[in-house]
Design an enzyme around this catalytic site. Structure first.
Site, PDB file in Angstrom:
ATOM      1  N   CYS A 251       0.852  -1.207   0.000  1.00  0.00           N
ATOM      2  CA  CYS A 251       0.000   0.000   0.000  1.00  0.00           C
ATOM      3  C   CYS A 251       0.877   1.242   0.000  1.00  0.00           C
ATOM      4  CB  CYS A 251      -0.932   0.001   1.215  1.00  0.00           C
ATOM      5  SG  CYS A 251      -1.744  -1.584   1.548  1.00  0.00           S
ATOM      6  N   PRO A 254       1.584   7.547  -1.578  1.00  0.00           N
ATOM      7  CA  PRO A 254       2.298   8.197  -2.685  1.00  0.00           C
ATOM      8  C   PRO A 254       3.809   7.980  -2.687  1.00  0.00           C
ATOM      9  CG  PRO A 254       1.847   9.798  -0.985  1.00  0.00           C
ATOM     10  CD  PRO A 254       1.219   8.507  -0.510  1.00  0.00           C
ATOM     11  N   GLY A 256       6.190   8.119   0.007  1.00  0.00           N
ATOM     12  CA  GLY A 256       7.090   8.733   0.981  1.00  0.00           C
ATOM     13  C   GLY A 256       7.865   7.724   1.796  1.00  0.00           C
ATOM     14  N   LYS A 257       7.182   6.677   2.225  1.00  0.00           N
ATOM     15  CA  LYS A 257       7.855   5.668   3.057  1.00  0.00           C
ATOM     16  C   LYS A 257       8.754   4.772   2.203  1.00  0.00           C
ATOM     17  CE  LYS A 257       4.132   5.702   6.444  1.00  0.00           C
ATOM     18  NZ  LYS A 257       3.188   6.515   5.636  1.00  0.00           N
ATOM     19  N   ASP A 275       0.861  -0.866  -4.906  1.00  0.00           N
ATOM     20  CA  ASP A 275      -0.368  -0.130  -4.630  1.00  0.00           C
ATOM     21  C   ASP A 275      -1.395  -0.534  -5.670  1.00  0.00           C
ATOM     22  OD1 ASP A 275      -0.972   2.398  -2.693  1.00  0.00           O
ATOM     23  OD2 ASP A 275      -2.264   2.431  -4.467  1.00  0.00           O
ATOM     24  N   ASP A 301      -3.395  -5.505  -5.822  1.00  0.00           N
ATOM     25  CA  ASP A 301      -3.976  -5.584  -4.485  1.00  0.00           C
ATOM     26  C   ASP A 301      -3.023  -6.418  -3.641  1.00  0.00           C
ATOM     27  OD1 ASP A 301      -5.373  -6.098  -2.180  1.00  0.00           O
ATOM     28  OD2 ASP A 301      -7.117  -6.971  -3.167  1.00  0.00           O
ATOM     29  N   ASP A 320       1.476  -0.423   5.736  1.00  0.00           N
ATOM     30  CA  ASP A 320       0.785   0.826   6.083  1.00  0.00           C
ATOM     31  C   ASP A 320      -0.617   0.717   5.492  1.00  0.00           C
ATOM     32  OD1 ASP A 320       0.037   3.358   6.751  1.00  0.00           O
ATOM     33  OD2 ASP A 320       1.533   4.390   5.543  1.00  0.00           O
ATOM     34  N   CYS A 373      -2.397   5.672  10.066  1.00  0.00           N
ATOM     35  CA  CYS A 373      -2.462   7.077  10.471  1.00  0.00           C
ATOM     36  C   CYS A 373      -3.820   7.314  11.135  1.00  0.00           C
ATOM     37  CB  CYS A 373      -2.224   8.017   9.300  1.00  0.00           C
ATOM     38  SG  CYS A 373      -3.292   7.745   7.871  1.00  0.00           S
TER      39      CYS A 373
END
Length: 433
Positions: A251, A254, A256-257, A275, A301, A320, A373
């Site tokens: 997942c 965008p 960043g991780k 993703d 998926d 995440d 988050c």
């Protein structure tokens, strides 16, 4: 395209109407911004984000001022008045400009018959000042279900969480450790006249005293830093990365991780980033390109491992998961309008399913970091507790950190108005065979 077809407030009203109809600001704001000159775009963005942030309070005031709701076909004018109320209550815009330009925007929206109503409502708002909130939704500017859930889950913290959600988030950077030390980059910021300080917990994080456009950041375009909240940066400190590992970022958009993982350890064997959104994956590639990093991107998926997995297990997995995003409302205030209480149970099912699928492809002796988050326990430590009950081959790791709250099955960060977002992490290891 800079040839504006409508006044800024009319554009903002249409954006708000799209959000009410289920689109995120990320989806519906860019087309509106493209109708403005570059120097006008920050104002439209501020109006749209601010109106979403205070939507429930503004809606309560407008409902008190209207004798009856507008017809469905005139709903865009309802949003236009919310935009105007936001500017009256929370901006430095001159009152006469708000009133006059909102009336003109009403005409531009093709509703000249409602200009009298708009003018009357706004003049009354100017004359009377803001009314007392009619309910908890207005008082805290959150949907009632969210207020009640936070009150139940965090009886000692719920008002602080709500207040943090309504605050402006700070701008936080992640220094690319492959390019600069944090101390060196702080020096470059100082030379550029940008005041900043190190983050308390993220080893490569820098928080700016005031936000700036990214093109003011030294060597941003060349990959020196990325914009990323401190809480999100902590994933790399938990993964225990080492050269030669195969790492999965499930997942990933965008990205960043994904980029943080590659920056944290330059000798990984492979990083796979998955993703299911074909629209969001190009953003991951853009971030990788700017930072001159390489990852294996796949549209899939993550839970459907038969669709994409090549059978080679991973040493490290960052999971995440999709969640309510209730910990990042201050950055995405449209969540207050888009999220429903009925979303939580289906999300928990998705989260548990992803965790089970990822465990199957984790190498014995490997480590999985579960992240959200969210500040809702149903998506966080309760998911981990359920997973631990289902399997005997899971070791829960208690990380040696000073941040967050120990929830016995993971650590919870609540949103802090002066630093990080709300986030949850749990570290799980699979025993060696």
């Amino acid at each position: 395209m800079n040839d504006r077809s409508q006044p800024m407030r009319a554009l903002a009203a249409r954006v708000l109407q799209s959000v009410e109809n289920g689109q995120s600001l990320t989806q519906c704001l860019p087309p509106a911004l493209n109708q403005l000159a570059p120097n006008e775009r920050p104002e439209l963005q501020a109006i749209c984000y601010g109106t979403c942030r205070w939507f429930h309070r503004l809606e309560d005031e407008l409902d008190q001022r209207l004798k009856k709701p507008l017809r469905k076909q005139d709903r865009v004018v309802h949003h236009l008045m919310l935009v105007a109320l936001f500017q009256l209550r929370y901006s430095q815009q001159a009152t006469y400009a708000v009133l006059n330009e909102t009336v003109e925007a009403c005409r531009a929206l093709g509703k000249p018959n409602l200009t009298g109503l708009v003018n009357g409502v706004l003049r009354g708002a100017e004359r009377d000042g803001a009314p007392d909130p009619g309910d908890d939704a207005a008082r805290f500017s959150h949907p009632v279900w969210m207020v009640e859930k936070l009150r139940h889950n965090w009886p000692d913290d719920w008002t602080a969480i709500l207040a943090a959600n309504n605050a402006q988030a700070p701008m936080t950077l992640r220094v690319n450790a492959l390019r600069f030390s944090r101390e060196d980059y702080l020096g470059h910021l100082a030379e550029a006249g940008i005041q900043a300080q190190v983050t308390a917990f993220a080893p490569h994080g820098i928080q700016l005293d005031s936000p700036v456009p990214v093109d003011r950041l030294p060597w941003f375009a060349d990959g020196a830093v990325s914009v990323q909240d401190e809480a999100a940066q902590l994933c790399t400190t938990l993964l225990d990365l080492a050269p030669g590992q195969r790492v999965l970022d499930a997942c990933a958009a965008p990205g960043g991780k994904t980029c943080a993982i590659l920056e944290a350890c330059g000798e990984l064997e492979e990083v796979v980033a998955i993703d299911e959104s074909a629209e969001r994956l190009p953003r991951v590639q853009e971030n990788l390109d700017r930072l001159d990093l390489r990852a294996n991107l796949q549209e899939a998926d993550a839970a459907d491992i038969d669709q994409w997995w090549n059978g080679q297990p991973f040493d490290r997995i960052l999971l995440d998961v999709p969640c309510s995003a209730s910990g990042v409302i201050r950055r995405h205030p449209d969540i207050k309008l888009l999220r429903r209480e009925s979303d939580i149970v289906p999300l928990a099912s998705i989260q548990l399913g992803l965790l089970d699928a990822m465990w199957k492809i984790l190498k014995p002796g490997g480590r999985l970091v579960y992240a959200t988050c969210s500040v809702f326990p149903q998506e966080n430590h309760r998911i981990i507790q359920r997973f631990l009950k289902q399997r005997s081959d899971v070791t829960l790791v208690d990380p040696d950190v000073t941040w967050g709250r120990d929830m016995t099955a993971g650590r919870q960060l609540l949103p802090n108005p002066d630093s990080h977002d709300g986030f949850f992490y749990a570290v799980l290891e699979k025993p060696e065979l």
